[in-house]
Design an enzyme around this catalytic site. Structure first.
Site, PDB file in Angstrom:
ATOM      1  N   HIS A  53     -11.302  -2.401   3.315  1.00 40.17           N
ATOM      2  CA  HIS A  53     -11.290  -2.060   4.744  1.00 40.17           C
ATOM      3  C   HIS A  53     -12.051  -0.772   5.051  1.00 40.17           C
ATOM      4  O   HIS A  53     -12.164  -0.382   6.221  1.00 40.17           O
ATOM      5  CB  HIS A  53      -9.831  -1.937   5.189  1.00 40.17           C
ATOM      6  CG  HIS A  53      -9.128  -0.847   4.475  1.00 40.17           C
ATOM      7  ND1 HIS A  53      -8.844  -0.878   3.114  1.00 40.17           N
ATOM      8  CD2 HIS A  53      -8.682   0.341   4.912  1.00 40.17           C
ATOM      9  CE1 HIS A  53      -8.255   0.229   2.770  1.00 40.17           C
ATOM     10  NE2 HIS A  53      -8.133   1.000   3.828  1.00 40.17           N
ATOM     11  N   ASP A  54     -12.532  -0.093   3.995  1.00 44.73           N
ATOM     12  CA  ASP A  54     -13.286   1.156   4.191  1.00 44.73           C
ATOM     13  C   ASP A  54     -14.779   0.970   3.959  1.00 44.73           C
ATOM     14  O   ASP A  54     -15.547   1.922   4.161  1.00 44.73           O
ATOM     15  CB  ASP A  54     -12.817   2.226   3.192  1.00 44.73           C
ATOM     16  CG  ASP A  54     -11.402   2.686   3.434  1.00 44.73           C
ATOM     17  OD1 ASP A  54     -10.748   3.107   2.451  1.00 44.73           O
ATOM     18  OD2 ASP A  54     -10.934   2.606   4.581  1.00 44.73           O
ATOM     19  N   ASP A  98      -2.884   4.807  -2.300  1.00 51.93           N
ATOM     20  CA  ASP A  98      -3.880   5.448  -1.445  1.00 51.93           C
ATOM     21  C   ASP A  98      -4.193   6.872  -1.927  1.00 51.93           C
ATOM     22  O   ASP A  98      -3.275   7.677  -2.093  1.00 51.93           O
ATOM     23  CB  ASP A  98      -3.295   5.515  -0.029  1.00 51.93           C
ATOM     24  CG  ASP A  98      -4.299   5.927   1.006  1.00 51.93           C
ATOM     25  OD1 ASP A  98      -5.234   5.165   1.251  1.00 51.93           O
ATOM     26  OD2 ASP A  98      -4.147   7.027   1.557  1.00 51.93           O
ATOM     27  N   GLU A 154      -6.274   4.340  -5.952  1.00 57.07           N
ATOM     28  CA  GLU A 154      -7.538   4.572  -5.265  1.00 57.07           C
ATOM     29  C   GLU A 154      -7.933   6.004  -5.586  1.00 57.07           C
ATOM     30  O   GLU A 154      -7.256   6.943  -5.172  1.00 57.07           O
ATOM     31  CB  GLU A 154      -7.409   4.390  -3.752  1.00 57.07           C
ATOM     32  CG  GLU A 154      -8.755   4.501  -3.065  1.00 57.07           C
ATOM     33  CD  GLU A 154      -8.694   4.969  -1.639  1.00 57.07           C
ATOM     34  OE1 GLU A 154      -7.714   5.645  -1.262  1.00 57.07           O
ATOM     35  OE2 GLU A 154      -9.627   4.661  -0.887  1.00 57.07           O
ATOM     36  N   ASP A 205       0.867  -1.186   0.000  1.00 59.87           N
ATOM     37  CA  ASP A 205       0.000   0.000   0.000  1.00 59.87           C
ATOM     38  C   ASP A 205       0.902   1.235   0.000  1.00 59.87           C
ATOM     39  O   ASP A 205       1.754   1.384   0.886  1.00 59.87           O
ATOM     40  CB  ASP A 205      -0.891  -0.013   1.252  1.00 59.87           C
ATOM     41  CG  ASP A 205      -2.247   0.632   0.995  1.00 59.87           C
ATOM     42  OD1 ASP A 205      -3.265   0.051   1.387  1.00 59.87           O
ATOM     43  OD2 ASP A 205      -2.258   1.721   0.372  1.00 59.87           O
TER      44      ASP A 205
HETATM   45  O1  TEU Z   1      -9.291   6.027   1.830  1.00 58.17           O
HETATM   46  C1  TEU Z   1      -9.626   7.288   1.258  1.00 58.17           C
HETATM   47  C2  TEU Z   1     -11.053   7.361   1.130  1.00 58.17           C
HETATM   48  O2  TEU Z   1     -11.574   7.800   0.141  1.00 58.17           O
HETATM   49  C3  TEU Z   1     -11.793   6.782   2.272  1.00 58.17           C
HETATM   50  O3  TEU Z   1     -11.378   7.554   3.414  1.00 58.17           O
HETATM   51  C4  TEU Z   1     -13.247   6.949   2.083  1.00 58.17           C
HETATM   52  O4  TEU Z   1     -13.537   8.127   1.410  1.00 58.17           O
HETATM   53  C5  TEU Z   1     -13.863   7.053   3.437  1.00 58.17           C
HETATM   54  O5  TEU Z   1     -13.382   5.952   4.159  1.00 58.17           O
HETATM   55  C6  TEU Z   1     -15.346   7.035   3.287  1.00 58.17           C
HETATM   56  O6  TEU Z   1     -15.715   5.840   2.652  1.00 58.17           O
HETATM   57  C7  TEU Z   1      -7.903   5.801   1.983  1.00 58.17           C
HETATM   58  C8  TEU Z   1      -7.753   4.561   2.842  1.00 58.17           C
HETATM   59  O7  TEU Z   1      -8.343   3.444   2.161  1.00 58.17           O
HETATM   60  C9  TEU Z   1      -8.431   4.826   4.156  1.00 58.17           C
HETATM   61  O8  TEU Z   1      -8.430   3.666   4.975  1.00 58.17           O
HETATM   62  C10 TEU Z   1      -7.676   5.957   4.856  1.00 58.17           C
HETATM   63  O9  TEU Z   1      -8.370   6.296   6.040  1.00 58.17           O
HETATM   64  C11 TEU Z   1      -7.579   7.196   3.960  1.00 58.17           C
HETATM   65  O10 TEU Z   1      -7.269   6.914   2.599  1.00 58.17           O
HETATM   66  C12 TEU Z   1      -6.459   8.100   4.460  1.00 58.17           C
HETATM   67  O11 TEU Z   1      -5.223   7.436   4.199  1.00 58.17           O
END
Ligand code: TEU
Ligand code: CA
Length: 564
Positions: free
Chosen positions: A334-335, A200, A258, A98
Site C-alpha cells: 500500500h506504500d 510496522d 517492515e 498489522d
Molecule cells: O511505512 C513506513 C515506511 O517506511 C513508509 O512510510 C515509506 O517509507 C514511505 O511510505 C515512503 O515509501 C509504514 C506503513 O506501511 C505506512 O503506510 C505508514 O504510513 C507508516 O509506516 C507509518 O505507520
C-alpha cells in the site's frame, strides 16, 4: 534449514479501505472482505495480511491507532472481525494482523493522558523534550511526511517526537510498561486466533540515546533525515528478544518486520532461525533501484532502473540469508506504486509484463506477498489534480515542494503519478460496473478509469488472464518443493535484459529465464546446465518446444523449465 509452513505460503495483503465496500458508504469494510473470501480461496493464497482495522481517526488511514483492541467503526464491528477470521480459517487461510507499535494516534487515551501534564503517569509513554535554547525543536530530524519530526505542545511547554505525522506520536519503548502493554495486546489478539503479525516500522522502536542531530544530507533544509538514529538502534534486539520470549515463542505464528533502512547484517541477525526474533523482513533496497539518491526529493526523484542492480540486490539478500534466515518477496504494497507500471509496461505489454513480474516473485527463494489488485495487473493512476489525492504523505509533499521548494504544480503532479502511495490505494477493480463494483456509493478515492478493461470479472474465466496466470504460479509453488526450498543461483549477472537463475534441491533443478524488457535478446544456456531432459513448467507465451540454447527471447518473456 527447517521446513516451515510460512516458507511454503503465499501471502495476500488487503488494504481494507480500498478492497470492497459492503454498505455503500464508499469505504471498504470487513463485511466487504467476507464477500470475497471465496475469491481469495480460489486464487489459492495461504495467508491474508490485513492492514490496520483498529480504531483510528485515519490521519494515515489506520496507521494511527487510537485503540488497539477495538475495530474502526468505518470497517465494522468486532463481531464482523470474528466472522472474517472464521471465514478465512474455514478455507484454510491464516490471518496476519498489522502491528503498529512504533507510534499511536494522538487520540489514543495514553497520549491524551501523556500530554495533559508533565507529571502524568503516562507522560513518558511518549518522547517529550524541552525546546532548544533558541526555542526551536530539540533536534534537526525531519518527518517521513515533511517538516520537523517534533510538534510543540503549548499545554506543557515541550515538544513530542513523531517520525510520521504529528498525529502519530512515537511511543517510548524505553519505558518497560509500554513494552508490556504491547505484549499484552499481542497476546490478546493471538488468543483470539490471529496467526501472525506484519510489524510496522518495527526497527524504528529504538532510537540513539540523547536523540542527537542527524548529519546534513540536504543543506538547503532545516531538517535532516535521521535513519542513522532510528533504523538500527542500540536496544532494538533487546526489545525483540523480549517480544519473542514473552509472546511469539508461545504461538505458531508468521511474522514479518517492515525494516526500511535496516542494514543487511542486522536483518539477517533479526531473522536468524536459531537466534533471531522474526521469521522474515521486508527489505527496501530493491525499492530504491529506480530512485536518484542524494537529492532533497529522495524517493520522489526517479531514474530508469538497471536490471544488473536489481540482480545484485536480490542475490546479496539471498546469499546473506542462506542457511540462516528467510526472505520476503514483494514489489507491491500500500506504500509502493503499482509494479506493472513501475517495472513492467502498463501499455503495450501490460498482460505479458504483469505475468513476467509475477513469475519473478513466485520463483525466487522466499515468501511471496501479493498486494490486492496485483493479481489483476492493476496500474498506476494519473488523477488530473491534487484534489483527487488522499494520502497524507502526498498532500504534505505537495505543499512542501510547491510552497517551500519552488517546484511547479506540473512537476509535482508528475512525481505523484510516478511514486505516490495512492497509486496502490485506488479501489480494487472487481468488474466494469459503476465504481468497478467496489461500492454502490461514492468511493473515498476515485477508481482508476481503466477499470472498464482491467477488472476481476473480465479475467475470472479467461485462461490467458493475469489472474489465471497468478493461480498457476501459486499452484506451481505448491507442487514444486524446489521452488520453495531450492538453492538460488544467479547466471550472467551483468546482462542488462535477462534475469537467469536456477533453483536446486537435491537432484531437482528448475531454470528460470526472465526477459525484463521489450527487447529480443538471445538466450544462451549457461555452461553446466543440461537441457536434455528439460520440460516446460510455465511460461507467459505459448511455447513450441524449440531448444533453449540460442533461443531469441520475446518481449517480457518468462520461461520456467524443469531441467532435472
Ligand atoms: O511505512 C513506513 C515506511 O517506511 C513508509 O512510510 C515509506 O517509507 C514511505 O511510505 C515512503 O515509501 C509504514 C506503513 O506501511 C505506512 O503506510 C505508514 O504510513 C507508516 O509506516 C507509518 O505507520
Ligand atoms: Ca463501507
Amino acid at each position: 534449514m527447517k521446513r516451515q509452513w510460512w516458507k511454503e505460503a503465499v501471502v495476500y495483503q488487503i488494504y481494507p479501505r480500498s478492497f470492497r465496500d459492503s454498505n455503500g458508504d464508499g469505504i471498504g469494510d470487513i463485511q466487504g472482505i467476507i464477500e470475497k473470501v471465496d475469491y481469495l480461496a480460489e486464487l489459492g493464497i495461504d495467508v491474508v495480511w490485513l492492514s490496520p482495522v483498529y480504531e483510528s481517526p485515519n490521519d494515515d488511514n489506520g496507521y494511527d491507532i487510537s485503540h488497539y483492541q477495538r475495530i474502526m467503526k468505518e470497517f465494522g464491528t468486532m463481531e464482523d472481525w470474528d466472522e472474517l477470521l472464521d471465514a478465512l480459517h474455514d478455507r484454510g487461510i491464516r490471518l496476519m494482523m498489522d502491528l503498529v507499535v512504533n507510534h499511536t494516534s494522538d487520540e489514543h487515551p495514553w497520549f491524551i493522558e501523556s500530554r495533559s501534564s508533565r507529571d502524568n503517569p503516562y507522560r513518558d509513554y511518549y518522547i517529550w523534550r524541552d525546546p532548544a535554547p533558541d526555542g526551536s525543536e530539540p533536534n534537526n530530524w525531519v518527518s517521513f511526511f515533511s517538516g520537523s519530526a517534533w510538534e510543540w505542545d503549548e499545554t506543557t511547554g515541550q515538544y513530542y517526537l513523531h517520525l510520521f505525522t504529528k498525529k502519530q506520536p512515537d511511543l517510548n519503548w524505553e519505558r518497560e510498561e509500554v513494552r508490556q502493554q504491547v505484549y499484552d495486546m499481542m497476546t490478546w489478539w493471538l488468543d483470539r486466533g490471529v496467526d501472525g503479525f506484519r510489524m510496522d516500522v518495527i526497527n524504528n522502536i529504538s532510537k540513539t540515546p540523547g536523540l542527537p542531530d542527524a548529519s546534513i544530507k540536504d543543506p538547503a533544509s532545516r531538517y535532516q533525515f535521521a535513519a542513522e538514529h532510528f533504523a538500527d538502534g542500540p536496544r532494538l534486539f533487546e526489545y525483540l528478544e523480549e517480544m519473542r520470549d514473552k509472546v511469539l515463542r508461545h504461538y505458531d505464528t508468521i511474522t514479518v518486520g517492515e525494516t526500511a533502512f535496516l542494514p543487511l547484517s542486522s536483518a539477517a541477525d533479526m531473522v536468524d532461525e536459531e537466534s533471531g526474533y522474526l521469521n522474515m523482513v521486508f527489505q527496501f533496497e530493491h525499492m530504491a533501484v529506480d530512485a536518484e539518491p542524494g537529492t532533497h526529493a529522495g524517493k520522489w526523484e526517479t531514474r530508469p532502473w538497471k536490471l544488473p542492480e536489481l540482480k545484485q540486490i536480490m542475490t546479496k539478500w539471498d546469499k546473506e540469508m542462506q542457511g540462516r534466515g528467510w526472505n520476503s518477496l514483494y514489489f507491491n504494497n500500500h506504500d509502493q506504486p503499482r509494479q506493472v507500471s513501475r517495472f513492467g509496461d502498463d501499455q503495450q505489454y501490460h498482460q505479458t509484463s504483469a505475468k513476467l513480474l509475477g513469475t519473478f516473485l513466485h520463483t525466487m527463494k522466499g515468501t511471496p506477498y501479493i498486494y490486492q489488485g496485483e493479481e489483476l495487473g492493476m496500474t498506476n493512476v494519473e488523477f488530473p489534480d491534487i484534489s483527487y489525492y488522499r494520502d497524507v504523505e502526498i498532500l504534505n509533499m505537495y505543499k512542501e515542494f510547491t510552497q517551500e521548494r519552488g517546484h511547479s504544480h506540473e512537476d509535482v503532479m508528475q512525481r505523484i503519478w510516478t511514486t505516490g502511495r495512492d497509486n496502490a490505494r485506488t479501489p480494487v477493480q472487481w468488474d466494469a460496473s459503476a465504481h468497478a463494483g467496489f461500492t454502490a456509493g461514492t468511493p473515498w478515492i476515485e477508481v482508476n478509469p481503466n477499470y472498464t478493461s482491467i477488472n476481476a470479472a473480465a479475467q475470472m474465466n479467461d485462461p490467458a488472464s493475469i489472474l489465471s496466470y497468478y493461480k498457476k504460479l501459486i499452484r506451481l509453488r505448491r507442487q514444486e518443493d524446489v521452488l520453495v526450498y531450492g538453492d538460488y543461483e544467479l547466471y550472467d549477472p551483468d546482462h542488462e535484459e535477462l534475469y537467469v537463475f536456477t533453483r536446486t534441491l537435491g537432484k531437482e533443478q528448475v531454470l528460470v529465464v526472465l526477459n525484463f524488457f521489450a527487447g529480443t535478446p538471445v538466450f544462451h544456456l549457461p555452461d553446466g546446465l543440461n537441457e536434455a531432459a528439460a520440460h516446460l513448467l510455465l511460461s507467459n507465451y505459448d511455447q513450441t518446444g524449440a531448444s533453449l540454447h540460442g533461443r531469441t527471447m520475446r518481449p517480457y518473456e518468462a520461461l520456467v523449465y524443469k531441467l532435472a
